[in-house]
Enzyme design. Sequence first.
Site, mmCIF file in Angstrom:
data_model
loop_
_atom_site.group_PDB
_atom_site.id
_atom_site.type_symbol
_atom_site.label_atom_id
_atom_site.label_comp_id
_atom_site.label_asym_id
_atom_site.label_seq_id
_atom_site.Cartn_x
_atom_site.Cartn_y
_atom_site.Cartn_z
ATOM 1 C CB ALA A 1 -118.699 -45.194 -14.103
ATOM 2 C CB VAL B 1 -110.230 -39.285 -27.149
ATOM 3 C CG1 VAL B 1 -111.473 -39.075 -26.314
ATOM 4 C CG2 VAL B 1 -109.996 -38.106 -28.068
ATOM 5 C CB CYS C 1 -114.298 -38.327 -17.478
ATOM 6 S SG CYS C 1 -113.989 -40.104 -17.324
ATOM 7 C CB THR D 1 -114.317 -50.280 -4.683
ATOM 8 O OG1 THR D 1 -113.485 -51.366 -5.148
ATOM 9 C CG2 THR D 1 -115.303 -50.831 -3.676
ATOM 10 C CB THR E 1 -113.769 -62.637 -8.333
ATOM 11 O OG1 THR E 1 -114.614 -63.320 -7.394
ATOM 12 C CG2 THR E 1 -114.236 -61.189 -8.475
#
Length: 860
Positions: free
Chosen positions: A10, A329, A42, A112, A272
């Site tokens: 994603a 949800v 998902c 990752t 980072t």
Amino acid sequence: MKVLIVGGVAAGTKTAAKLKREDRSIEVLVLTKDEDISYAGCGLPYYVGGMIASREELIVNTPQKYSGLTGVSVETGKEVIAVNAAEKTVTAQDVKSGEKTEYTYDRLVIATGASPAVLPIPGKDLLGVFKMRTPDDAVTMRSYVEEQNVKKAVVIGAGFIGLEVAENLKAKGVKVTVIDFANQLLPNIVDYEIALYIKKHLLKEGIRVITGTKGEEILGTKRVSAIRTSAGTLNCEMVVMAAGIRPNTAFLDGTGIEMFKGTIKVDSSLKTTVDDIYAVGDCAMVTNRITKEAQWSPMGSSANMEGRTLAQILAGEKKAYPGVLGTGVVKLPNLNCGRTGLTEVQAKAAGYDVITALVPTDDKAHYYPDASFFITKIIADKASHKLLGVQVLGTGAVDKMTDIAVMGINMGAVLEDFENADFAYAPPFSTAIHPFVQAVYVLLNKLNGTIVSMTPAEYLEGKAEGYKVVDVGLEPSVRGAVYVNLASVNGEIPGLEKEEKLLLVCAKGKRGYFLQNRMRYYGYKNTVVLEGSTFFNDVKAEALVEQVSAEEITRVKALGFLHDKRTPDKFNGRVITRNGKITAEEARTIAEAAEMFGSGEVTMTSRLTMEIQGVSFENIEPLREYLMQAGLETGGTGSKVRPVVSCKGTTCQYGLIDTFALSEEIHERFYHGFNTVKLPHKFKIAVGGCPNNCVKPDLNDLGIIGQKIPQISLEKCRGCKVCQIENVCPIQIAKVEDGKIAIDENLCNHCGRCVGKCPFKAIEDSITGYRVYIGGRWGKKVAQGRYLDKVFTDKNEVLDVVEKAILLFREQGITGERFADTVARLGFENVQEQLLEDGLLERKAENIAAQKHLKGGATC
């Protein structure tokens, strides 16, 4: 500029695609360990359950299609094993060949993701242990369930993924137990009382949930046979590891990147602590949008948005990622759950002076078809009235309620901002005052003192002790409570003192509020409304022994509890034992339940159910919940398929078939599978292992008897003067005639005792089969069943005949008559003809959908 992105699901693919759209000149390369990219992680549980038919539907893009659409270069099967921040290089290893390649970058994006945590317990490598991360995991799991005919599974972990997997395994006909080490399901996602409601709902739906329990060892030789837990050993053929996830960041050790428990800490630009290295998605620790504290929120939705924002930042835009609310949800069997923001526990920990309200409402106009409910817990800051969080349960669109809260929190809304919100209304979509606004009204009323209430969490903590329960429902529903008819209250209420502590209860809370308002006017000083009332809470008044109403006696009878007529409120509860065979652990549970909730006595019924004696009306639901935790159920009454009985089958010296296995299959397919199907009367099934008739299959509505049909080899018969076949035949129909053994096929009961008894092997072979009897009955009016002409050799054909018999009874039986009467009225030959054809199965859907036999004829 060269941007190297590690990870291709994603966050990684979203970053890359948006970056190329922002600036086509940027060189973008995605490296991913998997062969697939941009897959629907998902959606994996829904592939297991069959809602998503093919693996291809899970793949959003192939590497080739994605590259063509975006201009991004993609290399699959490349696992990054090291990052050299000083040299701005990355080393990747080909997962098949092991060959190492070095890549350079100007900007590095770590995307990752995370992988399911595999618990370090013995047996985790057995066949039948699964995790849920990639499409191949889902494909392998579904194939295993189907090919191994899995009947029982244990899911470790009661978070979103664990519950979704459980729902989808149930959809495949698997009995599922979910365990979690936390003291509630959905830990850190919803508050305890919401989790408790979901747990009870799942138990009623047939999914067993055991919290406060850890897996200790997976048992089996090559395949899973059970799992030993801190709550006991659970038999199963499959274990799913869903006990959280871990960021895939081990390869970053030594890079100097600051991390927390494996997650990468980033600032508002998703950078980072090392120059030119960024992180997005499930491996990154972002911030909570409300508290501004660091928060890990591994969700596909936020991963995509993080990727999009980072792409804009890398392309030179002045943007910042504002953080997450942990919005989520989840779809459960006949219940959905949505949440966003802070839970009550989290809000208090963050230093807020918290106030909450729990409000059941209609989800649309109550008169509209399919209208259902929302249960909304709304959380706010008492001083500022700022909205902090929402948790919503319902059978429908809980996402729209959750999303309203998301927008409100994002915009810093206070409760008053929702007070006159002009949300969409029409009967098919909502109520005239939107359900979310109704919840806000209740919380505002609490804040200004218009209503004084007790939350379900406070009720669970015991804060109602010392209160007299006042039932103000449309009809009395709380045994032992004082019932008050709201419409008749025009002054002081007889039996209620103005100074005593009164807990006002109705169905959902509204009538309790109305009564409180009226009672205040008449001088009652200590009234408290129970939020959610009986719709959400298990409400009990002080124990009073009073006669249970006829309506309640009928209702609980359908749950398997028969009224002991010698008492006003005691019942005997039938525990279904799947043909009389239970495990030692189940027997212990039944004995414990009898001591805790009944008289301590257990009896057996003629249907081989175990009946717990002397259960008070108040203890019926606690007893059922206790039993369901052990995978046991009550029932076995009404005009339905009744529990199956069987003899010992192959454990008996005469047994010809595995009666336990067959009767358990019948139990699952017809007792469970037809448990909502009303019949003209009760329908009893018995399975006998041989013609000895120990469990009287021929005196049941339908009986199955094991058969061993002797096969005579006349050429081996020597016509002995003393024939061993003649001697061993228990019904004396085997005869030596004209020098050869003969067995009258019309008289032989196929007991099989003659097989193998001839020293010259005249009867050495046999065919194992099943004889089906229909139309038997015992009791007040005994009827002997008749067997169908055909001896069946295929078990599945027998199961189809059972189904056809049940469907025939429903379709052609008259309400109140037994199957024996139906067979007699229609004629045995007519019924036999229908059972040996397939017309009844072809009409099954229409038959089951018909509104027939709603009352039925069974009285016990």
